[in-house]
Design a protein around this motif. Sequence first.
Motif, short mmCIF file in Angstrom:
data_model
loop_
_atom_site.label_atom_id
_atom_site.label_comp_id
_atom_site.label_asym_id
_atom_site.label_seq_id
_atom_site.Cartn_x
_atom_site.Cartn_y
_atom_site.Cartn_z
N GLY A 197 20.92 9.93 9.27
CA GLY A 197 19.64 9.31 9.61
C GLY A 197 18.64 9.37 8.47
N ALA A 198 18.87 10.25 7.52
CA ALA A 198 17.97 10.32 6.37
C ALA A 198 18.54 9.44 5.27
CB ALA A 198 17.84 11.77 5.88
N THR A 199 18.09 8.20 5.18
CA THR A 199 18.68 7.22 4.25
C THR A 199 18.01 7.27 2.89
OG1 THR A 199 17.15 5.48 4.91
CG2 THR A 199 19.15 5.72 6.22
N GLU A 200 18.71 6.77 1.91
CA GLU A 200 18.16 6.75 0.56
C GLU A 200 16.98 5.80 0.46
OE1 GLU A 200 20.99 6.10 -2.45
OE2 GLU A 200 22.37 7.68 -1.80
N GLN A 201 16.94 4.80 1.34
CA GLN A 201 15.86 3.83 1.27
C GLN A 201 14.56 4.37 1.86
OE1 GLN A 201 18.99 3.05 2.46
NE2 GLN A 201 19.57 2.18 0.48
N GLY A 202 14.63 5.41 2.65
CA GLY A 202 13.43 5.94 3.30
C GLY A 202 12.54 6.67 2.33
N ALA A 203 11.33 7.03 2.82
CA ALA A 203 10.38 7.77 2.00
C ALA A 203 10.88 9.20 1.82
CB ALA A 203 9.02 7.77 2.68
N MET A 204 10.69 9.72 0.59
CA MET A 204 11.19 11.05 0.26
C MET A 204 10.12 11.89 -0.39
SD MET A 204 14.41 11.19 1.15
CE MET A 204 15.49 9.91 1.84
N LEU A 215 0.84 -1.20 0.00
CA LEU A 215 0.00 0.00 0.00
C LEU A 215 0.87 1.25 0.00
CD1 LEU A 215 -2.84 -0.85 2.57
CD2 LEU A 215 -2.79 -1.22 0.09
N TYR A 216 0.37 2.29 -0.61
CA TYR A 216 1.09 3.56 -0.64
C TYR A 216 0.09 4.70 -0.55
CZ TYR A 216 -0.35 3.43 -5.56
OH TYR A 216 -1.10 3.35 -6.72
N VAL A 217 0.59 5.86 -0.18
CA VAL A 217 -0.23 7.06 -0.17
C VAL A 217 0.29 7.97 -1.29
CG1 VAL A 217 1.20 8.14 1.63
CG2 VAL A 217 -1.09 9.01 1.19
N GLN A 218 -0.63 8.42 -2.14
CA GLN A 218 -0.27 9.25 -3.28
C GLN A 218 -0.80 10.66 -3.04
OE1 GLN A 218 1.15 7.67 -6.27
NE2 GLN A 218 1.70 9.76 -6.88
N ALA A 219 0.12 11.63 -2.95
CA ALA A 219 -0.25 13.04 -2.80
C ALA A 219 0.34 13.78 -3.99
CB ALA A 219 0.30 13.61 -1.50
N GLY A 220 -0.50 14.11 -4.97
CA GLY A 220 0.00 14.69 -6.21
C GLY A 220 0.92 13.71 -6.90
N SER A 221 2.12 14.16 -7.25
CA SER A 221 3.09 13.24 -7.87
C SER A 221 3.96 12.54 -6.83
CB SER A 221 3.99 14.03 -8.83
OG SER A 221 4.77 14.98 -8.12
N GLU A 222 3.73 12.83 -5.57
CA GLU A 222 4.55 12.24 -4.51
C GLU A 222 3.91 10.94 -4.02
OE1 GLU A 222 7.41 13.51 -3.69
OE2 GLU A 222 7.21 15.37 -4.83
N ARG A 223 4.70 9.87 -4.01
CA ARG A 223 4.21 8.57 -3.57
C ARG A 223 5.06 8.08 -2.39
NH1 ARG A 223 2.88 3.59 -7.60
NH2 ARG A 223 1.34 5.18 -8.21
#
Length: 412
Positions: A300-307, A254-262
């Motif tokens: 702490g802000a990793t590339e794998q995290g949500a951006m 599942l994901y949340v889509q806000a505009g073009s941001e997923r």
Amino acid sequence: MAVVELEHVAKVYDDGTRAVNDLNLDIQDGEFVVLVGPSGCGKTTALRMVAGLEEISEGVLKIGDRVVNDMTPRERDIAMVFQSYALYPHLTVYDNIAFSLKLHKTPKTEIDRRVRDAARILDLEPYLERKPRALSGGQRQRVAMGRAIVRNPSAFLMDEPLSNLDAKLRVQMRAEISELQRQLGVTTLYVTHDQVEAMTMGDRVAVMRKGELQQVADPQTLYDDPVNLFVAGFIGSPAMNLLEATIGGDNGSLYVQAGSERILLDNDTLAQHPAIKAYVGRDIVLGIRPEDLEDRSLAGATEQGAMLNGSVTLREALGSEVMVHFSIDARPAVTQDVMELVEDVGDDRAPDEKTDEGRTVIVGRFGARSRVRAGEDIQVAVDTRQMHFFDPETGLGIYHEVPEPAAAAASA
């Protein structure tokens, strides 16, 4: 000391206006409860009903084991501290503190003992012979507190007692009042419009809006699990960012889509909000607090995290942190609840604030080492475990069950 109970209490004026409606609130013996909300929400009216300064139109008010609806303020055994201090300018500090005891014809030796005990607790001993005009604002407020303390009441009622003080003195005085209340162990109902004051002082905080109780809980629960959009937007500074979004599904995820941001919803997020699974293919309101956003370049802000991908519009360096306003390709939430929230609390970031069509400015609270600058494109890490989801129709938070409109009262 005593328990204070409000059972279905209401205040209805002659023109039919309901200033307070169906208020249910129990304040336990020795507890510090804060009533908070925007101007005109009914919090002061509720306090004045407890004090006996406003007649109760409906419901039952108990102090201890007594129903006090028809009792005078004097008979209720409460002490009230007002916003204006209400000191007698022609009397000394000693006589101001002793005034109510003299009215009750308390023996002089007992008056002297109580006044000097209160002065010692409040650090007023050097000022007992001074008159109010020779005192600072904080000292005057201590005198008002002393006048309440010497009565040994069942409960303290405080109506925005710090609102006339400057910002630095307010911080000092709220710490002193909290410590004093813990020391005395007196049941206390405190009214303020300042949510920071409420969160730092109260054992529990009761949030009111338009005469109705929205939620009552300890400060951390209000912050972590707001029952609806109003509480979510009111509690926290800067305010929570609220965006239009949709819940989608892809290969079992599942994901949340806000505009073009997923943003992918991980297992921890789904465990905290299992009811979100019922919203696949449906619109929601996504809430992200500024402190749950961070400059990706920091530790702490990793590339794998949500951006989120954004463009910086404003940087506010505050020394220990940086407030970064940045635009993203998403739309602000514009529900009736959000619009009323903006009107109620005067949020400067109105829901229609956009840099251009489809883009919205949101705020992140970044670490002090962030070097982002206005005009730069940035990537912002999102702590997905702290995201909030709301039903756009009911305005209620989406947690363990799909929220129904009738659930609002039960959640409060």
